[in-house]
Design a protein around this motif. Structure first.
Motif, PDB file in Angstrom:
ATOM      1  N   ALA A  19      40.642-100.398   1.802  1.00  0.00           N
ATOM      2  CA  ALA A  19      39.885-101.602   2.237  1.00  0.00           C
ATOM      3  C   ALA A  19      38.518-101.002   2.768  1.00  0.00           C
ATOM      4  O   ALA A  19      37.399-101.615   2.662  1.00  0.00           O
ATOM      5  N   SER A  20      38.591 -99.989   3.795  1.00  0.00           N
ATOM      6  CA  SER A  20      37.400 -99.528   4.448  1.00  0.00           C
ATOM      7  C   SER A  20      36.605 -98.655   3.298  1.00  0.00           C
ATOM      8  O   SER A  20      35.359 -98.860   3.528  1.00  0.00           O
ATOM      9  N   MET A  21      37.100 -98.056   2.475  1.00  0.00           N
ATOM     10  CA  MET A  21      36.370 -97.532   1.308  1.00  0.00           C
ATOM     11  C   MET A  21      35.853 -98.382   0.325  1.00  0.00           C
ATOM     12  O   MET A  21      34.735 -98.218  -0.149  1.00  0.00           O
ATOM     13  N   LEU A  36      34.613 -88.794  -2.710  1.00  0.00           N
ATOM     14  CA  LEU A  36      35.300 -89.130  -1.362  1.00  0.00           C
ATOM     15  C   LEU A  36      35.636 -87.683  -0.897  1.00  0.00           C
ATOM     16  O   LEU A  36      36.056 -86.750  -1.490  1.00  0.00           O
ATOM     17  N   PRO A  37      35.875 -87.914   0.561  1.00  0.00           N
ATOM     18  CA  PRO A  37      36.582 -86.735   1.084  1.00  0.00           C
ATOM     19  C   PRO A  37      37.949 -86.353   0.633  1.00  0.00           C
ATOM     20  O   PRO A  37      38.577 -87.255   0.070  1.00  0.00           O
ATOM     21  N   VAL A  42      40.856 -86.601   5.025  1.00  0.00           N
ATOM     22  CA  VAL A  42      41.249 -87.808   5.689  1.00  0.00           C
ATOM     23  C   VAL A  42      42.591 -87.843   6.257  1.00  0.00           C
ATOM     24  O   VAL A  42      42.407 -88.467   7.551  1.00  0.00           O
ATOM     25  N   ALA A  43      43.457 -87.604   5.801  1.00  0.00           N
ATOM     26  CA  ALA A  43      44.790 -87.281   6.573  1.00  0.00           C
ATOM     27  C   ALA A  43      44.657 -86.668   7.835  1.00  0.00           C
ATOM     28  O   ALA A  43      45.061 -86.984   8.814  1.00  0.00           O
ATOM     29  N   ALA A  44      44.182 -85.650   7.866  1.00  0.00           N
ATOM     30  CA  ALA A  44      43.967 -84.682   9.067  1.00  0.00           C
ATOM     31  C   ALA A  44      42.795 -85.580  10.028  1.00  0.00           C
ATOM     32  O   ALA A  44      43.151 -85.431  11.221  1.00  0.00           O
ATOM     33  N   SER A  45      41.938 -85.990   9.517  1.00  0.00           N
ATOM     34  CA  SER A  45      40.993 -86.563  10.571  1.00  0.00           C
ATOM     35  C   SER A  45      41.770 -87.933  11.166  1.00  0.00           C
ATOM     36  O   SER A  45      41.282 -88.329  12.315  1.00  0.00           O
ATOM     37  N   LEU A  46      42.578 -88.597  10.568  1.00  0.00           N
ATOM     38  CA  LEU A  46      43.298 -89.763  10.909  1.00  0.00           C
ATOM     39  C   LEU A  46      44.253 -89.836  11.584  1.00  0.00           C
ATOM     40  O   LEU A  46      45.153 -90.571  12.055  1.00  0.00           O
ATOM     41  N   ALA A  74      38.375 -87.018  -5.809  1.00  0.00           N
ATOM     42  CA  ALA A  74      38.038 -88.442  -5.887  1.00  0.00           C
ATOM     43  C   ALA A  74      36.628 -88.686  -6.081  1.00  0.00           C
ATOM     44  O   ALA A  74      35.868 -88.541  -5.237  1.00  0.00           O
ATOM     45  N   VAL A  75      36.189 -89.344  -7.400  1.00  0.00           N
ATOM     46  CA  VAL A  75      34.904 -89.704  -7.432  1.00  0.00           C
ATOM     47  C   VAL A  75      34.734 -90.868  -7.753  1.00  0.00           C
ATOM     48  O   VAL A  75      35.395 -91.836  -8.466  1.00  0.00           O
TER      49      VAL A  75
END
Length: 131
Positions: A19-21, A36-37, A42-46, A74-75
């Motif tokens: 939803a955020s993306m 996209l990252p 993403v997993a590491a940052s969150l 992911a594009v």
């Protein structure tokens, strides 16, 4: 890219990430061709499991908003422009419903019902000229 999640919410984390993306795409912060990252980033940052992020990316792929390719990541697809075009319309509809006391759940049900019963296909796009 800022991804917002709230672990205390009942909504699964992967849905919150998607939803955020999706919101970033609709608002024009992400456009067609943008990468996209990586899911690992993403997993590491969150501080989440990699598979949680991958599930969000797969959801976006299933919606046609993201193309997943090995080695490329992911594009965002060209479908982003269609989502962005509807963004203002949806915000205006939500505001109109709010002014009339219609709950977000009731509005979502109306939209789902319109999609289920195919009524939207019978209407012409207001931006297209009719003869």
């Amino acid at each position: 890219m800022l991804i917002r999640i709230d672990p205390s919410r009942e909504t699964p984390l992967w849905e919150q990430i998607a939803a955020s993306m999706r919101s970033s795409i609709a608002a024009g912060r992400l456009g067609a061709g943008d990468r996209l990252p990586s899911a690992r980033e993403v997993a590491a940052s969150l501080d989440l499991n990699l598979h949680t992020v991958l599930r969000a990316y797969q959801q976006l792929r299933d919606e046609g908003l993201v193309d997943l390719r090995r080695g490329r990541g992911a594009v965002v697809t060209d479908a982003a422009s269609a989502l962005r075009e509807l963004h203002d319309d949806v915000r205006a509809l939500a505001a109109r419903a709010r002014r009339r006391g219609i709950t977000p759940g009731a509005l979502a049900s109306l939209l789902a019902d319109a999609e289920t019963h195919g009524g939207a296909d019978d209407l012409s796009d207001s931006s297209e000229e009719t003869s």
